[in-house]
Design an enzyme around this catalytic site. Sequence first.
Site, short mmCIF file in Angstrom:
data_model
loop_
_atom_site.label_atom_id
_atom_site.label_comp_id
_atom_site.label_asym_id
_atom_site.label_seq_id
_atom_site.Cartn_x
_atom_site.Cartn_y
_atom_site.Cartn_z
N HIS A 8 -46.35 -2.37 6.46
CA HIS A 8 -46.88 -1.00 6.50
C HIS A 8 -46.44 -0.32 7.80
O HIS A 8 -46.47 -0.94 8.84
CB HIS A 8 -48.40 -1.03 6.43
CG HIS A 8 -49.01 0.33 6.63
ND1 HIS A 8 -49.02 1.28 5.63
CD2 HIS A 8 -49.57 0.92 7.73
CE1 HIS A 8 -49.59 2.38 6.09
NE2 HIS A 8 -49.92 2.19 7.37
N GLY B 16 -7.09 1.08 3.20
CA GLY B 16 -8.54 1.15 2.98
C GLY B 16 -8.89 1.88 1.70
O GLY B 16 -10.03 1.80 1.23
N GLU C 267 0.85 -1.20 0.00
CA GLU C 267 0.00 0.00 0.00
C GLU C 267 0.88 1.24 0.00
O GLU C 267 1.78 1.38 0.82
CB GLU C 267 -0.93 0.00 1.21
CG GLU C 267 -1.77 1.26 1.38
CD GLU C 267 -2.60 1.62 0.14
OE1 GLU C 267 -3.44 0.83 -0.27
OE2 GLU C 267 -2.37 2.73 -0.42
C1 FAD Z 1 -16.22 11.12 -3.36
C2 FAD Z 1 -16.50 9.67 -3.62
C3 FAD Z 1 -17.62 9.08 -3.07
C4 FAD Z 1 -17.88 7.74 -3.30
N1 FAD Z 1 -19.00 7.21 -2.77
C5 FAD Z 1 -19.28 5.91 -2.99
C6 FAD Z 1 -20.44 5.31 -2.42
O1 FAD Z 1 -21.20 5.96 -1.71
N2 FAD Z 1 -20.67 4.01 -2.66
C7 FAD Z 1 -19.83 3.26 -3.42
O2 FAD Z 1 -20.09 2.07 -3.62
N3 FAD Z 1 -18.73 3.79 -3.99
C8 FAD Z 1 -18.44 5.09 -3.78
N4 FAD Z 1 -17.31 5.63 -4.33
C9 FAD Z 1 -16.42 4.76 -5.14
C10 FAD Z 1 -15.56 3.89 -4.23
O3 FAD Z 1 -14.83 4.70 -3.33
C11 FAD Z 1 -14.58 3.03 -5.03
O4 FAD Z 1 -15.30 2.41 -6.06
C12 FAD Z 1 -14.00 1.98 -4.10
O5 FAD Z 1 -13.12 2.62 -3.19
C13 FAD Z 1 -13.30 0.82 -4.80
O6 FAD Z 1 -12.03 1.11 -5.04
P1 FAD Z 1 -10.90 0.01 -5.29
O7 FAD Z 1 -11.08 -1.21 -4.45
O8 FAD Z 1 -10.84 -0.20 -6.73
O9 FAD Z 1 -9.58 0.78 -4.83
P2 FAD Z 1 -9.33 2.07 -3.97
O10 FAD Z 1 -10.29 2.14 -2.84
O11 FAD Z 1 -9.24 3.24 -4.86
O12 FAD Z 1 -7.92 1.75 -3.35
C14 FAD Z 1 -6.77 1.56 -4.12
C15 FAD Z 1 -5.58 1.57 -3.21
O13 FAD Z 1 -4.43 1.23 -3.97
C16 FAD Z 1 -3.35 2.03 -3.57
N5 FAD Z 1 -2.40 2.09 -4.69
C17 FAD Z 1 -2.60 2.64 -5.91
N6 FAD Z 1 -1.52 2.46 -6.70
C18 FAD Z 1 -0.62 1.81 -5.93
C19 FAD Z 1 0.70 1.35 -6.17
N7 FAD Z 1 1.28 1.49 -7.36
N8 FAD Z 1 1.36 0.74 -5.16
C20 FAD Z 1 0.78 0.56 -3.96
N9 FAD Z 1 -0.47 0.95 -3.68
C21 FAD Z 1 -1.17 1.56 -4.65
C22 FAD Z 1 -3.99 3.36 -3.24
O14 FAD Z 1 -3.19 4.11 -2.35
C23 FAD Z 1 -5.30 2.92 -2.59
O15 FAD Z 1 -5.18 2.79 -1.21
C24 FAD Z 1 -17.00 6.96 -4.10
C25 FAD Z 1 -15.85 7.54 -4.63
C26 FAD Z 1 -15.59 8.88 -4.41
C27 FAD Z 1 -14.35 9.46 -4.99
#
Ligand code: FAD
Length: 459
Positions: A440, A38, A33
Amino acid sequence: MTTYDAIIIGTGQAGPSLARRLAGSGMKVAIIERGRFGGTCVNTGCTPTKTLVASAYAVHVARRGADYGFTVGGDIKVDMKRIKARKDYVAGLSNKGVERSLKNLENGTVYEGHARFRSPHEVEVGSEILSADKIFINVGGRAAVPAIAGLDQIDYLTNSSMMDIDFLPQHLLVLGGSYIGLEFGQMYRRFGSPVTIVEVGPRLIAREDEDVSEAVAAFLSREGVEIRTNATCLSLSQRNGEIVMALDCDQGAREVKGSHLLVATGRRPNTDDLGLDRAGVTMDKRGYIEVDDELRTNVPGIWALGDCNGRGAFTHTSYNDFEIVAANLLDGDRRRLSDRIPAYALYTDPPLGRAGMTETEVRRSGRRALVGRIAMEDVSRAFEKGETEGFMKILVDADSQEILGASFLGTSGDEAIHCVLDAMYAKAPYTVLQRAMHIHPTIAEFIPTIIGDLVPLSP
Ligand SMILES: Cc1cc2nc3c(=O)[nH]c(=O)nc-3n(C[C@H](O)[C@H](O)[C@H](O)COP(=O)(O)OP(=O)(O)OC[C@H]3O[C@@H](n4cnc5c(N)ncnc54)[C@H](O)[C@@H]3O)c2cc1C
């Protein structure tokens, strides 16, 4: 070089659960990470925004006290520092929980740093080189910043930097009238900032049906959010300490001014600095990693899960990716991406709960379809709660009786939609929902009523 059975890059919504399953099965797992444990949802996405939405809702209800028969002494005062502290506390619990669980994981080793492929089975993190037969990419995405004249000359905010705001912007400009922009826009309006949402397209949330876009625009406008659509020719500048956004709208003033600008124009995958070329992993034109129905990339032994594969952009789609990979690898259970039914919510107030196809998609499919709709003001529970904005709509196939999709824009719409979604997963004909006895007074009790009043979808 240290050799593992599996390497997981990124601790978003798929990586940590997968790490636990793989390590629990006896595999030696490396977890990498580079940022906060998270990922987006926990730190800058769902958790903090929904916590802020809850504060904004409470403020809104307090302002409406007279509607419910109470008065609050004097003006409602918003303390942004305390609102932010509450948000930090709630998000921080999740962030720390993920970090702790991974660092204490038996058979797991956590590396903090940026991961980059060296070859199909080797990854470097700082000065360390790790290798594994199985590598799982869960790197997520970040805010996409469009090429707009002048944008690089001004300080702007994204969903990430919005998390540090502990004051009330004098006037918040939001560029982008989709999910993220609308949630922040309504929230800050309720906190007390004047808010202007600028959208390039002709309407808000263009992937939704027009009636949904119109209803959302109507209740946001009633709350005092200024909405400017058709902003087809944008440019930004700074004048007398203000951010000036020039628009090319069909009507109204041709520029808007504000103190702060939130850029909420979509997301891009974190795949540009991952060394994917050295692993031979293919991406599409927009940088999303191409995967098959089991989330496998073109390179044997490399999987891509979550937002970075472009097959979903939600926490639940990322978590579902984990479930699919774990089922196939560890349980001998052939789960597929294509088994998934689109479902998501927009967390304005009232929220929009969505399942399956929109009305527009149903029309395009050329099916003979039926549609049922009810206004929330005709739903007794909504009326009792004093929250009557919106409507619920369900679409079904007239021939096969299949439930095709639903849009529930209304109080508790994000919860009630699951009645429809689960019936779709069960492949139940719509008649099953029509005959179900619901409780209801609830929002969901009107689902059988909607289905009882289906009419042919006009061409
Ligand atoms: C403002 C906002 C509100 C949202 N609200 C919702 C909601 O209400 N409901 C919902 O379902 N979704 C919501 N989403 C979308 C949701 O946050 C993402 O779809 C979800 O986090 C899934 O992401 P992921 O598992 O693909 O990775 P992410 O959660 O994006 O995590 C990826 C991780 O990989 C790490 N990383 C990246 N590149 C590297 C690397 N080269 N080396 C090591 N680590 C790396 C990053 O630091 C990060 O911690 C929202 C998004 C935003 C921006």
